[in-house]
Motif scaffolding. Structure first.
Motif, PDB file in Angstrom:
ATOM      1  N   LEU A  91      38.623  41.582  74.830  1.00  0.00           N
ATOM      2  CA  LEU A  91      37.480  41.384  73.943  1.00  0.00           C
ATOM      3  C   LEU A  91      36.374  42.402  74.224  1.00  0.00           C
ATOM      4  CD1 LEU A  91      36.393  39.665  71.674  1.00  0.00           C
ATOM      5  CD2 LEU A  91      35.503  38.070  73.370  1.00  0.00           C
ATOM      6  N   SER A  92      36.203  42.766  75.478  1.00  0.00           N
ATOM      7  CA  SER A  92      35.208  43.774  75.829  1.00  0.00           C
ATOM      8  C   SER A  92      35.565  45.135  75.234  1.00  0.00           C
ATOM      9  CB  SER A  92      35.091  43.875  77.353  1.00  0.00           C
ATOM     10  OG  SER A  92      34.207  44.903  77.712  1.00  0.00           O
ATOM     11  N   TRP A  93      36.836  45.535  75.360  1.00  0.00           N
ATOM     12  CA  TRP A  93      37.248  46.817  74.785  1.00  0.00           C
ATOM     13  C   TRP A  93      37.136  46.792  73.264  1.00  0.00           C
ATOM     14  CZ3 TRP A  93      36.713  51.012  77.062  1.00  0.00           C
ATOM     15  CH2 TRP A  93      37.068  51.201  78.390  1.00  0.00           C
ATOM     16  N   LEU A  94      37.482  45.678  72.624  1.00  0.00           N
ATOM     17  CA  LEU A  94      37.329  45.573  71.174  1.00  0.00           C
ATOM     18  C   LEU A  94      35.864  45.681  70.760  1.00  0.00           C
ATOM     19  CD1 LEU A  94      39.872  42.759  70.310  1.00  0.00           C
ATOM     20  CD2 LEU A  94      39.984  45.150  69.617  1.00  0.00           C
ATOM     21  N   THR A  95      34.983  45.057  71.526  1.00  0.00           N
ATOM     22  CA  THR A  95      33.553  45.124  71.225  1.00  0.00           C
ATOM     23  C   THR A  95      33.028  46.547  71.356  1.00  0.00           C
ATOM     24  OG1 THR A  95      33.277  42.869  72.024  1.00  0.00           O
ATOM     25  CG2 THR A  95      31.292  44.209  71.853  1.00  0.00           C
ATOM     26  N   LEU A  96      33.373  47.215  72.455  1.00  0.00           N
ATOM     27  CA  LEU A  96      32.908  48.594  72.645  1.00  0.00           C
ATOM     28  C   LEU A  96      33.527  49.534  71.620  1.00  0.00           C
ATOM     29  CD1 LEU A  96      32.900  48.910  76.528  1.00  0.00           C
ATOM     30  CD2 LEU A  96      30.951  48.691  74.994  1.00  0.00           C
ATOM     31  N   GLY A  97      34.808  49.356  71.334  1.00  0.00           N
ATOM     32  CA  GLY A  97      35.467  50.191  70.324  1.00  0.00           C
ATOM     33  C   GLY A  97      34.873  49.987  68.946  1.00  0.00           C
ATOM     34  N   GLY A  98      34.604  48.727  68.590  1.00  0.00           N
ATOM     35  CA  GLY A  98      33.982  48.430  67.303  1.00  0.00           C
ATOM     36  C   GLY A  98      32.578  49.004  67.199  1.00  0.00           C
ATOM     37  N   ALA A  99      31.822  48.923  68.267  1.00  0.00           N
ATOM     38  CA  ALA A  99      30.462  49.490  68.263  1.00  0.00           C
ATOM     39  C   ALA A  99      30.512  51.004  68.111  1.00  0.00           C
ATOM     40  CB  ALA A  99      29.723  49.109  69.539  1.00  0.00           C
ATOM     41  N   GLY A 100      31.477  51.653  68.789  1.00  0.00           N
ATOM     42  CA  GLY A 100      31.633  53.103  68.644  1.00  0.00           C
ATOM     43  C   GLY A 100      32.051  53.493  67.228  1.00  0.00           C
ATOM     44  N   TYR A 101      32.954  52.714  66.659  1.00  0.00           N
ATOM     45  CA  TYR A 101      33.401  52.987  65.290  1.00  0.00           C
ATOM     46  C   TYR A 101      32.264  52.835  64.301  1.00  0.00           C
ATOM     47  CZ  TYR A 101      35.957  52.626  60.933  1.00  0.00           C
ATOM     48  OH  TYR A 101      36.394  52.825  59.654  1.00  0.00           O
ATOM     49  N   ILE A 102      31.465  51.790  64.428  1.00  0.00           N
ATOM     50  CA  ILE A 102      30.324  51.583  63.527  1.00  0.00           C
ATOM     51  C   ILE A 102      29.294  52.697  63.693  1.00  0.00           C
ATOM     52  CG2 ILE A 102      28.332  50.062  63.107  1.00  0.00           C
ATOM     53  CD1 ILE A 102      30.248  47.710  63.667  1.00  0.00           C
ATOM     54  N   ALA A 103      29.064  53.153  64.922  1.00  0.00           N
ATOM     55  CA  ALA A 103      28.112  54.247  65.151  1.00  0.00           C
ATOM     56  C   ALA A 103      28.608  55.539  64.492  1.00  0.00           C
ATOM     57  CB  ALA A 103      27.906  54.462  66.643  1.00  0.00           C
ATOM     58  N   LEU A 104      29.900  55.837  64.632  1.00  0.00           N
ATOM     59  CA  LEU A 104      30.443  57.037  63.980  1.00  0.00           C
ATOM     60  C   LEU A 104      30.390  56.917  62.463  1.00  0.00           C
ATOM     61  CD1 LEU A 104      33.531  57.831  66.220  1.00  0.00           C
ATOM     62  CD2 LEU A 104      31.420  59.146  66.023  1.00  0.00           C
ATOM     63  N   TRP A 105      30.685  55.734  61.939  1.00  0.00           N
ATOM     64  CA  TRP A 105      30.644  55.517  60.502  1.00  0.00           C
ATOM     65  C   TRP A 105      29.225  55.698  59.976  1.00  0.00           C
ATOM     66  CZ3 TRP A 105      28.360  51.215  57.924  1.00  0.00           C
ATOM     67  CH2 TRP A 105      28.613  51.170  56.558  1.00  0.00           C
ATOM     68  N   ALA A 106      28.231  55.138  60.685  1.00  0.00           N
ATOM     69  CA  ALA A 106      26.838  55.259  60.252  1.00  0.00           C
ATOM     70  C   ALA A 106      26.368  56.706  60.316  1.00  0.00           C
ATOM     71  CB  ALA A 106      25.954  54.363  61.121  1.00  0.00           C
ATOM     72  N   MET A 107      26.804  57.451  61.336  1.00  0.00           N
ATOM     73  CA  MET A 107      26.417  58.864  61.420  1.00  0.00           C
ATOM     74  C   MET A 107      27.049  59.665  60.315  1.00  0.00           C
ATOM     75  SD  MET A 107      26.229  59.604  65.542  1.00  0.00           S
ATOM     76  CE  MET A 107      27.039  61.107  65.327  1.00  0.00           C
ATOM     77  N   SER A 108      28.297  59.369  59.966  1.00  0.00           N
ATOM     78  CA  SER A 108      28.955  60.132  58.892  1.00  0.00           C
ATOM     79  C   SER A 108      28.278  59.876  57.563  1.00  0.00           C
ATOM     80  CB  SER A 108      30.437  59.788  58.837  1.00  0.00           C
ATOM     81  OG  SER A 108      30.617  58.458  58.364  1.00  0.00           O
ATOM     82  N   ILE A 109      27.826  58.656  57.321  1.00  0.00           N
ATOM     83  CA  ILE A 109      27.114  58.362  56.075  1.00  0.00           C
ATOM     84  C   ILE A 109      25.746  59.035  56.071  1.00  0.00           C
ATOM     85  CG2 ILE A 109      25.947  56.498  54.824  1.00  0.00           C
ATOM     86  CD1 ILE A 109      28.321  54.769  55.366  1.00  0.00           C
ATOM     87  N   ALA A 110      25.077  59.025  57.200  1.00  0.00           N
ATOM     88  CA  ALA A 110      23.739  59.632  57.276  1.00  0.00           C
ATOM     89  C   ALA A 110      23.791  61.149  57.141  1.00  0.00           C
ATOM     90  CB  ALA A 110      23.084  59.253  58.595  1.00  0.00           C
ATOM     91  N   LEU A 111      24.890  61.772  57.562  1.00  0.00           N
ATOM     92  CA  LEU A 111      24.978  63.235  57.538  1.00  0.00           C
ATOM     93  C   LEU A 111      25.601  63.793  56.268  1.00  0.00           C
ATOM     94  CD1 LEU A 111      25.990  63.884  61.244  1.00  0.00           C
ATOM     95  CD2 LEU A 111      23.727  64.106  60.197  1.00  0.00           C
ATOM     96  N   THR A 112      26.152  62.956  55.413  1.00  0.00           N
ATOM     97  CA  THR A 112      26.711  63.455  54.157  1.00  0.00           C
ATOM     98  C   THR A 112      25.593  63.700  53.166  1.00  0.00           C
ATOM     99  OG1 THR A 112      27.128  61.173  53.477  1.00  0.00           O
ATOM    100  CG2 THR A 112      28.993  62.401  54.352  1.00  0.00           C
ATOM    101  N   PRO A 113      25.680  64.836  52.454  1.00  0.00           N
ATOM    102  CA  PRO A 113      24.580  65.181  51.530  1.00  0.00           C
ATOM    103  C   PRO A 113      24.548  64.331  50.284  1.00  0.00           C
ATOM    104  CG  PRO A 113      26.187  66.984  51.687  1.00  0.00           C
ATOM    105  CD  PRO A 113      26.625  65.887  52.587  1.00  0.00           C
TER     106      PRO A 113
END
Length: 113
Positions: A91-113
């Motif tokens: 559960l800890s690895w799933l939580t950290l992996g999910g948080a990393g995935y959401i952070a990458l997803w949010a950055m990709s949306i913020a950086l797209t023109p």
């Protein structure tokens, strides 16, 4: 629940696991008074450990974060237990992996023109 250890490198002894700073302070004071006449031995170590007895200070950041999260999850069911719990680690690895995935997803949306 936080776990602490006192390690004297002169005597090469480690205290039993303590569950609070007051208990740890009493353990370290007793050791110093009984074996070192109240003096502080060189290289003594006091710190927080995980459920397996590993020092948090010796871990890298991501491993320490994962271990602390897994320990806190495992402490929900068994507050003073020892040893790794597979469900808590997963559960800890799933939580950290999910948080990393959401952070990458949010950055990709913020950086797209």
């Amino acid at each position: 629940m936080r776990r602490y250890l006192y390690r004297c490198t002169v005597c090469r002894t480690t205290s039993p696991v303590c569950f609070g700073t007051a208990e740890l302070e009493a353990e370290s004071d007793h050791h110093r008074d009984a074996l070192h006449s109240g003096h502080y031995p060189d290289g003594e170590r006091i710190g927080e450990v995980d459920r397996n007895g590993r020092w948090y200070a010796d871990m890298r950041f991501v491993i320490a974060l994962h271990t602390r999260l897994a320990d806190n999850l495992a402490d929900i069911r068994d507050p003073k237990g020892h040893g790794a719990r597979l469900w808590a680690w997963a559960l800890s690895w799933l939580t950290l992996g999910g948080a990393g995935y959401i952070a990458l997803w949010a950055m990709s949306i913020a950086l797209t023109p």
